[in-house]
Write a protein that holds these residues in place. Structure first.
Motif, PDB file in Angstrom:
ATOM      1  N   GLY A  44       0.793  -1.211   0.000  1.00  0.00           N
ATOM      2  CA  GLY A  44       0.000   0.000   0.000  1.00  0.00           C
ATOM      3  C   GLY A  44       0.830   1.267   0.000  1.00  0.00           C
ATOM      4  O   GLY A  44       0.288   2.364  -0.170  1.00  0.00           O
ATOM      5  N   ARG A  96      -0.719   3.521  -2.650  1.00  0.00           N
ATOM      6  CA  ARG A  96      -1.747   4.570  -2.671  1.00  0.00           C
ATOM      7  C   ARG A  96      -1.378   5.723  -1.738  1.00  0.00           C
ATOM      8  O   ARG A  96      -2.255   6.393  -1.181  1.00  0.00           O
ATOM      9  CB  ARG A  96      -3.108   3.976  -2.282  1.00  0.00           C
ATOM     10  CG  ARG A  96      -3.201   3.309  -0.923  1.00  0.00           C
ATOM     11  CD  ARG A  96      -4.559   2.649  -0.781  1.00  0.00           C
ATOM     12  NE  ARG A  96      -4.887   2.217   0.562  1.00  0.00           N
ATOM     13  CZ  ARG A  96      -4.534   1.051   1.103  1.00  0.00           C
ATOM     14  NH1 ARG A  96      -3.788   0.194   0.395  1.00  0.00           N
ATOM     15  NH2 ARG A  96      -4.916   0.736   2.320  1.00  0.00           N
ATOM     16  N   ASP A 118      -3.532   1.264  -6.587  1.00  0.00           N
ATOM     17  CA  ASP A 118      -4.702   0.444  -6.263  1.00  0.00           C
ATOM     18  C   ASP A 118      -5.853   0.733  -7.224  1.00  0.00           C
ATOM     19  O   ASP A 118      -6.569  -0.183  -7.627  1.00  0.00           O
ATOM     20  CB  ASP A 118      -5.129   0.686  -4.815  1.00  0.00           C
ATOM     21  CG  ASP A 118      -5.535   2.130  -4.527  1.00  0.00           C
ATOM     22  OD1 ASP A 118      -4.942   3.061  -5.127  1.00  0.00           O
ATOM     23  OD2 ASP A 118      -6.438   2.336  -3.693  1.00  0.00           O
ATOM     24  N   ASP A 150      -0.897  -4.409   4.000  1.00  0.00           N
ATOM     25  CA  ASP A 150      -1.605  -3.126   4.003  1.00  0.00           C
ATOM     26  C   ASP A 150      -1.932  -2.642   2.596  1.00  0.00           C
ATOM     27  O   ASP A 150      -2.490  -1.563   2.426  1.00  0.00           O
ATOM     28  CB  ASP A 150      -0.880  -2.074   4.843  1.00  0.00           C
ATOM     29  CG  ASP A 150       0.384  -1.514   4.220  1.00  0.00           C
ATOM     30  OD1 ASP A 150       0.646  -1.748   3.031  1.00  0.00           O
ATOM     31  OD2 ASP A 150       1.130  -0.817   4.938  1.00  0.00           O
ATOM     32  N   VAL A 151      -1.619  -3.456   1.599  1.00  0.00           N
ATOM     33  CA  VAL A 151      -2.141  -3.187   0.251  1.00  0.00           C
ATOM     34  C   VAL A 151      -3.659  -3.366   0.219  1.00  0.00           C
ATOM     35  O   VAL A 151      -4.345  -2.818  -0.647  1.00  0.00           O
ATOM     36  CB  VAL A 151      -1.459  -4.095  -0.792  1.00  0.00           C
ATOM     37  CG1 VAL A 151      -2.002  -5.528  -0.730  1.00  0.00           C
ATOM     38  CG2 VAL A 151      -1.608  -3.533  -2.202  1.00  0.00           C
ATOM     39  N   SER A 153      -7.554  -2.912   1.563  1.00  0.00           N
ATOM     40  CA  SER A 153      -8.328  -1.831   2.172  1.00  0.00           C
ATOM     41  C   SER A 153      -8.494  -2.093   3.665  1.00  0.00           C
ATOM     42  O   SER A 153      -8.397  -3.232   4.141  1.00  0.00           O
ATOM     43  CB  SER A 153      -9.699  -1.732   1.509  1.00  0.00           C
ATOM     44  OG  SER A 153     -10.503  -2.852   1.865  1.00  0.00           O
ATOM     45  N   GLY A 167      -7.436   1.012  -1.435  1.00  0.00           N
ATOM     46  CA  GLY A 167      -6.862  -0.311  -1.250  1.00  0.00           C
ATOM     47  C   GLY A 167      -7.583  -1.380  -2.042  1.00  0.00           C
ATOM     48  O   GLY A 167      -8.653  -1.158  -2.618  1.00  0.00           O
TER      49      GLY A 167
END
Length: 218
Positions: A44, A96, A118, A150-151, A153, A167
């Protein structure tokens, strides 16, 4: 050394770490055995902050940037232990944090590596991942898969330390993983899960299911 021994034995090392810098040691081990190793970086965040600009002081802000820079600015005894990545052998999927980087005046790695946010992946992650992996394969590179959870959501996985808007969902991550763990993929790191934010271990079970689906033949 464990990654070196595992790859040399023809195994597929899975490195489960608390934080993203475990990638550096694992990737260096793969390079020690195989030479040039490409990277599919699923996260993320870009994790390319210069160490002296990090707002947290955590190496987790910096690991991809360190590997791409060869550890410029670090003490030689540390820089010599880092993996070194050619920018053309990296694809980052899912970052993101562009707004945060712009606000801090930190350059995005998107100007030097292939990067899909994302928004570009949501609901259609398999094809661009297959294209990226196909490029590595055609050039004769093995590749490593790094997944920072943490990629996902915050709705999909709230048990992370630095939640952000946006995400991917679990289906997107599964599609990326399936497209990446193909012949030529030599190992995987999986990071970021905070059990203190998962009182009933529901999200831990979901992570285990994800890994089982990804790694155990049907």
């Amino acid at each position: 050394m464990a990654v070196v021994a595992s790859i040399a034995a023809g195994e597929f090392p899975l490195v489960l770490g608390g934080d993203c810098p475990v990638l550096l040691g694992a990737l260096r081990g793969a390079q020690d055995v195989l030479g040039d190793v490409a990277l599919v970086f699923v996260d993320g965040h870009e994790d390319g902050w210069p160490p002296d600009r990090s707002t947290t002081g955590e190496a987790a802000d910096c690991e991809l940037g360190l590997a791409l820079s060869g550890g410029d600015g670090l003490p030689a005894e540390l820089a010599d232990r880092l993996p070194v990545l050619d920018p053309t052998r990296v694809v980052a999927l899912g970052p993101r944090d562009a707004a945060e980087l712009r606000a801090a005046g930190v350059a995005s790695l998107g100007s030097t590596i292939a990067l899909l946010t994302d928004r570009e992946l949501r609901g259609k992650a398999a094809v661009p991942t297959e294209i990226a992996v196909g490029r590595f394969r055609r050039r004769g590179f093995a590749w490593w898969l790094h997944v920072d959870l943490d990629v996902l959501s915050t709705d999909a996985l709230p048990a992370v330390d630095y939640p952000q808007p946006g995400g991917l969902d679990w289906a997107d991550l599964a599609a990326i993983t399936a497209a990446t763990i193909q012949p030529g993929c030599v190992g995987m790191t999986l990071t970021i899960y905070n059990p203190d934010l998962d009182a009933d271990a529901r999200h831990a079970r979901r992570i285990v299911d994800y890994l089982a689906d990804a790694l155990v033949p049907a």
